[in-house]
Design a protein around this motif. Structure first.
Motif, mmCIF file in Angstrom:
data_model
loop_
_atom_site.group_PDB
_atom_site.id
_atom_site.type_symbol
_atom_site.label_atom_id
_atom_site.label_comp_id
_atom_site.label_asym_id
_atom_site.label_seq_id
_atom_site.Cartn_x
_atom_site.Cartn_y
_atom_site.Cartn_z
ATOM 1 N N ALA A 233 -15.958 10.322 18.942
ATOM 2 C CA ALA A 233 -17.375 9.979 18.491
ATOM 3 C C ALA A 233 -18.044 9.281 19.428
ATOM 4 O O ALA A 233 -19.211 9.230 19.678
ATOM 5 C CB ALA A 233 -17.061 9.284 17.214
ATOM 6 N N HIS A 234 -17.336 8.483 20.472
ATOM 7 C CA HIS A 234 -17.905 7.640 21.316
ATOM 8 C C HIS A 234 -17.796 8.095 22.803
ATOM 9 O O HIS A 234 -17.875 7.488 23.559
ATOM 10 C CB HIS A 234 -17.273 6.040 21.053
ATOM 11 C CG HIS A 234 -17.883 5.659 19.668
ATOM 12 N ND1 HIS A 234 -18.966 5.399 19.542
ATOM 13 C CD2 HIS A 234 -16.949 5.621 18.745
ATOM 14 C CE1 HIS A 234 -18.994 4.670 18.155
ATOM 15 N NE2 HIS A 234 -17.964 4.982 17.916
ATOM 16 N N CYS A 235 -17.702 9.453 22.977
ATOM 17 C CA CYS A 235 -17.876 10.167 24.289
ATOM 18 C C CYS A 235 -19.308 10.213 24.343
ATOM 19 O O CYS A 235 -20.325 10.355 23.514
ATOM 20 C CB CYS A 235 -17.512 11.518 24.103
ATOM 21 S SG CYS A 235 -15.538 11.684 24.468
ATOM 22 N N PRO A 243 -29.087 3.878 21.544
ATOM 23 C CA PRO A 243 -28.063 2.882 21.439
ATOM 24 C C PRO A 243 -27.165 3.320 20.511
ATOM 25 O O PRO A 243 -27.443 3.744 19.303
ATOM 26 C CB PRO A 243 -28.902 1.421 21.175
ATOM 27 C CG PRO A 243 -30.199 1.774 21.186
ATOM 28 C CD PRO A 243 -30.654 3.410 21.446
ATOM 29 N N CYS A 244 -25.884 3.066 20.575
ATOM 30 C CA CYS A 244 -24.724 3.172 19.633
ATOM 31 C C CYS A 244 -24.297 1.963 19.200
ATOM 32 O O CYS A 244 -24.401 1.097 19.781
ATOM 33 C CB CYS A 244 -23.689 4.008 20.403
ATOM 34 S SG CYS A 244 -22.307 4.449 19.114
ATOM 35 N N ARG A 245 -23.669 1.878 18.010
ATOM 36 C CA ARG A 245 -23.326 0.824 17.332
ATOM 37 C C ARG A 245 -22.042 0.439 18.221
ATOM 38 O O ARG A 245 -21.617 -0.871 17.920
ATOM 39 C CB ARG A 245 -22.796 0.882 15.613
ATOM 40 C CG ARG A 245 -21.916 2.332 15.473
ATOM 41 C CD ARG A 245 -21.594 2.650 14.172
ATOM 42 N NE ARG A 245 -20.860 3.808 14.207
ATOM 43 C CZ ARG A 245 -20.032 4.197 13.364
ATOM 44 N NH1 ARG A 245 -19.498 3.341 12.703
ATOM 45 N NH2 ARG A 245 -19.504 5.308 13.465
ATOM 46 N N CYS A 246 -21.535 1.110 19.002
ATOM 47 C CA CYS A 246 -20.422 0.609 19.579
ATOM 48 C C CYS A 246 -20.772 -0.310 20.842
ATOM 49 O O CYS A 246 -20.116 -0.708 21.667
ATOM 50 C CB CYS A 246 -19.405 1.578 20.193
ATOM 51 S SG CYS A 246 -20.165 2.642 21.339
ATOM 52 N N GLY A 247 -22.191 -0.119 21.386
ATOM 53 C CA GLY A 247 -22.711 -1.043 22.277
ATOM 54 C C GLY A 247 -22.947 -0.161 23.401
ATOM 55 O O GLY A 247 -23.739 -0.600 24.331
ATOM 56 N N GLY A 250 -25.936 6.784 23.895
ATOM 57 C CA GLY A 250 -25.849 8.248 24.254
ATOM 58 C C GLY A 250 -24.649 8.781 23.302
ATOM 59 O O GLY A 250 -24.257 10.006 23.864
ATOM 60 N N CYS A 251 -23.697 8.161 22.674
ATOM 61 C CA CYS A 251 -22.406 8.636 22.118
ATOM 62 C C CYS A 251 -22.797 9.899 21.247
ATOM 63 O O CYS A 251 -24.012 9.878 20.812
ATOM 64 C CB CYS A 251 -21.813 7.571 21.255
ATOM 65 S SG CYS A 251 -21.394 6.138 22.280
ATOM 66 N N LEU A 252 -21.763 10.683 21.149
ATOM 67 C CA LEU A 252 -21.746 11.723 20.228
ATOM 68 C C LEU A 252 -22.256 11.141 18.697
ATOM 69 O O LEU A 252 -22.863 11.801 18.213
ATOM 70 C CB LEU A 252 -20.517 12.395 20.033
ATOM 71 C CG LEU A 252 -20.138 13.662 19.066
ATOM 72 C CD1 LEU A 252 -21.072 14.771 19.380
ATOM 73 C CD2 LEU A 252 -18.848 14.113 18.911
HETATM 74 ZN ZN LIG Z 1 -20.633 4.805 20.615
#
Ligand SMILES: [Zn+2]
Length: 379
Positions: A233-235, A243-247, A250-252
Motif C-alpha cells: 500500500a505504501h509503495c 501526500p499519503c497518510r504515511c508521510g 504518491g503511494c498506492l
Molecule cells: Zn503511504
C-alpha cells in the motif's frame, strides 16, 4: 502436537486432506507402517477422523478409507479489530464458521479483552460447544506484530507501540491468544482453509478501504526482518504524487483503494458515492469515472506486477472486500499486471480475483489460532 512425524502427518492432512494412508506415506516420506501407527494415535486422540466415503471418483484403483481433520477436535475464536465494529467468529478445526458477533470498536487493550471475554460464552453457547473445547483465540489488527505473536510492535491505526496485547486478552479469557497482522491473517486463512490450500509460494492482496498484502514462501508466512514484508500500500507508484497518510507522496494507498477512488470522484464532482456507482458511470461512458478507474486499476496492477517480479509466486489471490473491485477496475488491473510482468513469469503465475465479506479478518484470525493449535509443541 508431539513429535515431528505426527506434525508432518497433520500438516499433510491440513494442506491436502482428505487423504488415504498410502497418499500420506507418499507425501510425508514416512513408511506405511509408521502412518498406520501415528494415525491410530491421532484418531484415538480425536485430532483425525476416518471419512465415511471409501473412494473418491478421481482416485485410481482399490477404494481406501480417507483421513481428515476431525472438525470438532477444537474450536477457535477469531477477533478482528481491523475496522469498526469489532467482529468475532467461532470456527471449528476445519474453518467452518459456527457463530458471529460484533461489538463497539476500541483501541484500549483492556476494553478489547473485556469485549472478547463477554463474547466467548455467547459464541460457544450459541453453537452448543463446551467451554473446554475452545483451544485458542486469534486477533487480527492493522500493524506490526512480533514473531512470538504476543505483542503489537506498532499500529498507527490503534495508536499502539510495543504493547503485550495477547497477555491482556489471555488474562481475561483464560485461553491462549495470538496476534496477527490483518493481511497475514487473511493469507493464513486462505492457506489453511481457502483458495491457497494447494500453493506453498503465493501472495494475497486484500483490496477494500485499504490494501493489504502478504506472502507465503515455501509453505511459511514471510514476515521480513521487522514484520513489515508485503506492505504494497505504501509503495510509491507516482513519484511526487498526492501526500499519503504515511508521510510520503504518491503511494498506492493514495490512488487505488476504495477510499482513494471515492475521494477522486468527489473532487471531480461525480454523483456516485460507491465504487459500484463509479463503475456504472464508467459503463455509461462518463470520462471522469473511466479515468479514475483506469488510474486506480493501473496503479494496483503495477504494484502487483512488482510483487510478482520480486517474489515469483505460483499464485496471486486478489481478495475483493465487499465488492470494491468492479468489472472495469478488474480488467484494467489484469491488463496492468500483464503489461508489467516478464512474459515468462506472467505465464507461470496464476492470478485469481475473489470476493469476500468483511468478516474475512475475523475468519483469518481464527485460522491463526487453529494453526498455532495444530503445530504446537506438547507441553
Ligand atoms: Zn503511504
Amino acid at each position: 502436537m508431539a513429535n515431528p512425524s505426527k506434525r508432518s502427518l497433520l500438516e499433510a492432512v491440513t494442506d491436502h486432506g482428505p487423504l488415504s494412508r498410502s497418499e500420506l506415506s507418499a507425501l510425508t516420506g514416512l513408511s506405511k507402517a509408521a502412518i498406520t501407527g501415528l494415525s491410530r494415535e491421532l484418531i484415538q486422540d480425536g485430532a483425525l477422523a476416518e471419512s465415511d466415503v471409501a473412494a473418491a471418483p478421481a482416485r485410481q484403483g482399490r477404494p481406501s478409507i480417507l483421513l481428515t481433520l476431525n472438525p470438532s477436535y477444537g474450536y477457535f475464536i477469531g477477533a478482528s479489530i481491523v475496522e469498526e465494529p469489532v467482529t468475532l467468529v467461532l470456527t471449528d478445526l476445519q474453518g467452518a464458521v459456527l457463530g458471529q458477533r460484533s461489538a463497539p470498536w476500541s483501541n484500549d487493550p483492556r476494553e478489547i479483552a473485556e469485549t472478547i471475554r463477554q463474547a466467548v460464552p455467547h459464541l460457544l453457547g450459541g453453537a452448543g460447544i463446551p467451554a473446554d473445547r475452545l483451544r485458542g483465540i486469534g486477533v487480527a489488527l492493522s500493524g506490526l506484530v512480533n514473531n512470538d505473536q504476543d505483542r503489537c510492535l506498532h499500529s498507527a491505526n490503534l495508536g499502539w507501540l510495543d504493547l503485550p496485547v495477547a497477555a491482556v486478552i489471555a488474562g481475561a479469557t483464560g485461553v491462549p491468544v495470538f496476534l496477527e497482522n490483518d493481511a497475514n491473517a487473511v493469507a493464513t486463512g486462505e492457506r489453511l482453509y481457502g483458495l491457497a490450500r494447494d500453493f506453498r509460494t503465493f501472495t494475497t492482496v486484500t483490496f477494500g478501504d485499504s490494501i493489504g498484502c502478504a506472502h507465503y514462501v515455501d509453505g511459511a508466512l514471510y514476515r521480513g526482518h521487522g514484520g513489515g514484508a508485503g506492505e504494497i500500500a505504501h509503495c510509491t507508484i507516482e513519484p511526487g504524487g498526492l501526500p499519503c497518510r504515511c508521510g510520503k507522496r504518491g503511494c498506492l494507498d493514495t490512488i487505488a483503494p476504495r477510499q482513494a477512488i471515492l475521494a477522486q470522484a468527489r473532487e471531480r464532482g461525480l454523483a456516485a458515492t460507491t465504487t459500484a456507482g463509479i463503475e456504472a458511470l464508467a459503463a455509461q461512458g462518463n470520462t471522469d469515472a473511466i479515468q479514475i478507474l483506469h488510474r486506480a486499476g493501473g496503479a494496483l496492477g503495477l504494484a502487483i506486477a512488482h510483487v510478482i517480479q520480486i517474489n515469483n509466486p505460483e499464485f496471486v489471490l486478489v481478495v475483493d472486500v465487499d465488492g470494491a473491485l468492479g468489472p472495469l477496475f478488474r480488467t484494467v488491473t489484469q491488463q496492468a499486471i500483464e503489461a508489467n510482468v516478464l512474459p515468462r513469469l506472467a505465464a507461470s503465475t496464476q492470478i485469481r480475483f475473489h470476493q469476500a465479506t468483511r468478516d474475512l479478518w475475523a475468519r483469518g484470525a481464527a485460522s491463526i489460532a487453529a494453526h498455532k493449535f495444530l503445530t504446537r509443541e506438547e507441553g
